[in-house]
Motif scaffolding. Structure first.
Motif, PDB file in Angstrom:
ATOM      1  N   SER A 117       8.988  -2.320   4.843  1.00 25.46           N
ATOM      2  CA  SER A 117       7.792  -3.026   5.236  1.00 25.46           C
ATOM      3  C   SER A 117       7.322  -3.876   4.321  1.00 25.46           C
ATOM      4  CB  SER A 117       6.180  -2.560   5.712  1.00 25.46           C
ATOM      5  OG  SER A 117       6.523  -1.825   6.493  1.00 25.46           O
ATOM      6  N   LEU A 118       8.322  -4.251   3.189  1.00 27.93           N
ATOM      7  CA  LEU A 118       7.516  -4.975   2.263  1.00 27.93           C
ATOM      8  C   LEU A 118       8.407  -5.921   2.832  1.00 27.93           C
ATOM      9  CD1 LEU A 118       6.117  -5.841  -0.318  1.00 27.93           C
ATOM     10  CD2 LEU A 118       7.984  -4.641  -1.106  1.00 27.93           C
ATOM     11  N   ARG A 119       9.851  -6.012   2.682  1.00 31.04           N
ATOM     12  CA  ARG A 119      11.312  -6.520   2.238  1.00 31.04           C
ATOM     13  C   ARG A 119      11.035  -7.762   4.032  1.00 31.04           C
ATOM     14  NH1 ARG A 119      16.628  -4.435   2.159  1.00 31.04           N
ATOM     15  NH2 ARG A 119      16.764  -6.084   1.848  1.00 31.04           N
ATOM     16  N   ALA A 120      10.201  -7.394   5.054  1.00 27.32           N
ATOM     17  CA  ALA A 120       9.823  -7.909   6.379  1.00 27.32           C
ATOM     18  C   ALA A 120       9.022  -8.988   6.065  1.00 27.32           C
ATOM     19  CB  ALA A 120       9.873  -6.927   7.377  1.00 27.32           C
ATOM     20  N   LEU A 180       7.368  11.662   1.062  1.00 23.88           N
ATOM     21  CA  LEU A 180       7.364  10.802  -0.048  1.00 23.88           C
ATOM     22  C   LEU A 180       8.259  10.090   0.263  1.00 23.88           C
ATOM     23  CD1 LEU A 180       5.740  10.332  -2.825  1.00 23.88           C
ATOM     24  CD2 LEU A 180       7.479  11.669  -3.880  1.00 23.88           C
ATOM     25  N   ILE A 181       9.492  10.942   0.427  1.00 24.50           N
ATOM     26  CA  ILE A 181      10.932   9.610   1.083  1.00 24.50           C
ATOM     27  C   ILE A 181       9.998   8.457   2.319  1.00 24.50           C
ATOM     28  CG2 ILE A 181      13.521   9.671   1.632  1.00 24.50           C
ATOM     29  CD1 ILE A 181      13.775  11.281   0.039  1.00 24.50           C
ATOM     30  N   LEU A 182       9.754   9.374   3.152  1.00 27.82           N
ATOM     31  CA  LEU A 182       9.352   8.311   4.676  1.00 27.82           C
ATOM     32  C   LEU A 182       8.579   7.500   4.748  1.00 27.82           C
ATOM     33  CD1 LEU A 182       9.552   8.999   7.945  1.00 27.82           C
ATOM     34  CD2 LEU A 182       7.533  10.035   7.625  1.00 27.82           C
ATOM     35  N   ILE A 183       6.747   7.524   2.897  1.00 25.94           N
ATOM     36  CA  ILE A 183       6.524   6.941   3.163  1.00 25.94           C
ATOM     37  C   ILE A 183       6.655   5.325   1.771  1.00 25.94           C
ATOM     38  CG2 ILE A 183       4.097   8.154   3.160  1.00 25.94           C
ATOM     39  CD1 ILE A 183       3.688   8.254   0.915  1.00 25.94           C
ATOM     40  N   PHE A 184       7.988   5.760   1.370  1.00 28.00           N
ATOM     41  CA  PHE A 184       8.738   4.810   0.329  1.00 28.00           C
ATOM     42  C   PHE A 184       9.440   4.037   0.837  1.00 28.00           C
ATOM     43  CE2 PHE A 184      12.323   3.948  -2.238  1.00 28.00           C
ATOM     44  CZ  PHE A 184      11.424   3.256  -3.008  1.00 28.00           C
ATOM     45  N   ALA A 185      10.190   4.773   2.178  1.00 29.39           N
ATOM     46  CA  ALA A 185      10.741   3.927   3.024  1.00 29.39           C
ATOM     47  C   ALA A 185      10.053   3.121   3.923  1.00 29.39           C
ATOM     48  CB  ALA A 185      12.408   4.765   3.731  1.00 29.39           C
ATOM     49  N   VAL A 195       0.723  -1.072   0.234  1.00 31.08           N
ATOM     50  CA  VAL A 195       0.363  -0.147  -0.200  1.00 31.08           C
ATOM     51  C   VAL A 195       1.269   0.905  -0.100  1.00 31.08           C
ATOM     52  CG1 VAL A 195      -1.339   1.314   1.130  1.00 31.08           C
ATOM     53  CG2 VAL A 195      -1.552  -1.113   0.752  1.00 31.08           C
ATOM     54  N   LEU A 196       1.781   1.719   0.835  1.00 23.16           N
ATOM     55  CA  LEU A 196       2.543   2.464   1.102  1.00 23.16           C
ATOM     56  C   LEU A 196       3.427   2.474  -0.377  1.00 23.16           C
ATOM     57  CD1 LEU A 196       3.835   2.090   4.273  1.00 23.16           C
ATOM     58  CD2 LEU A 196       2.367   3.963   3.294  1.00 23.16           C
ATOM     59  N   LEU A 197       4.420   1.017  -0.436  1.00 18.26           N
ATOM     60  CA  LEU A 197       4.806   1.697  -2.489  1.00 18.26           C
ATOM     61  C   LEU A 197       3.712   2.153  -3.129  1.00 18.26           C
ATOM     62  CD1 LEU A 197       7.288  -1.181  -2.013  1.00 18.26           C
ATOM     63  CD2 LEU A 197       8.144   1.108  -1.748  1.00 18.26           C
TER      64      LEU A 197
END
Length: 137
Positions: A127-130, A117-122, A71-73
């Protein structure tokens, strides 16, 4: 999990992504007071988090990190796409002549906009990697 529950969870994730995208666009707006901007951003962030939580509830709280990351990405990617598209449109003289000069004065807070934008991307990437890591056996 039933097919209907999965459909409802996806709908909730789409709604949450829309509100995260809205918050990211609001971060680019230059408002007279920082407190007013923060209140508006939090006001849009609450439905985003509620939509995310509702999506978790419909999916049985499985794959929360993966779903949050997606969702965030996706919302940060769509926001970045919109910014690039708008910048390309503004590069043409035709659009600049059609728009009033004060029409663009609201979107000038680039520091907080790109920061958020960088905050929600990171956050989405972490989250996705974890969420995709497989447990070591």
């Amino acid at each position: 999990m039933t097919m209907l529950a999965r459909v409802f969870s996806i709908i909730c994730y789409v709604v949450a992504g829309f509100f995260f995208y809205s918050v990211a666009l609001l971060a680019f707006m230059e408002l007279p007071s920082l407190g007013g901007k923060s209140i508006v951003m939090v006001g849009f962030l609450v439905p985003a988090l509620l939509g995310l939580w509702a999506g978790f509830a419909f999916s049985g709280y499985r794959c929360k990190l993966r779903d949050t990351g997606l969702v965030l990405l996706s919302s940060s990617g769509f926001t970045a796409f919109l910014i690039v598209t708008f910048a390309c449109l503004l590069a043409t003289d035709d659009l600049r002549r059609m728009m009033a000069p004060e029409a663009l004065s609201a979107f000038r807070d680039y520091a907080s906009g790109f920061g958020f934008l960088i905050l929600i991307f990171a956050g989405g990437l972490i989250s996705l990697r974890a969420g995709l890591k497989k447990p070591n056996k």
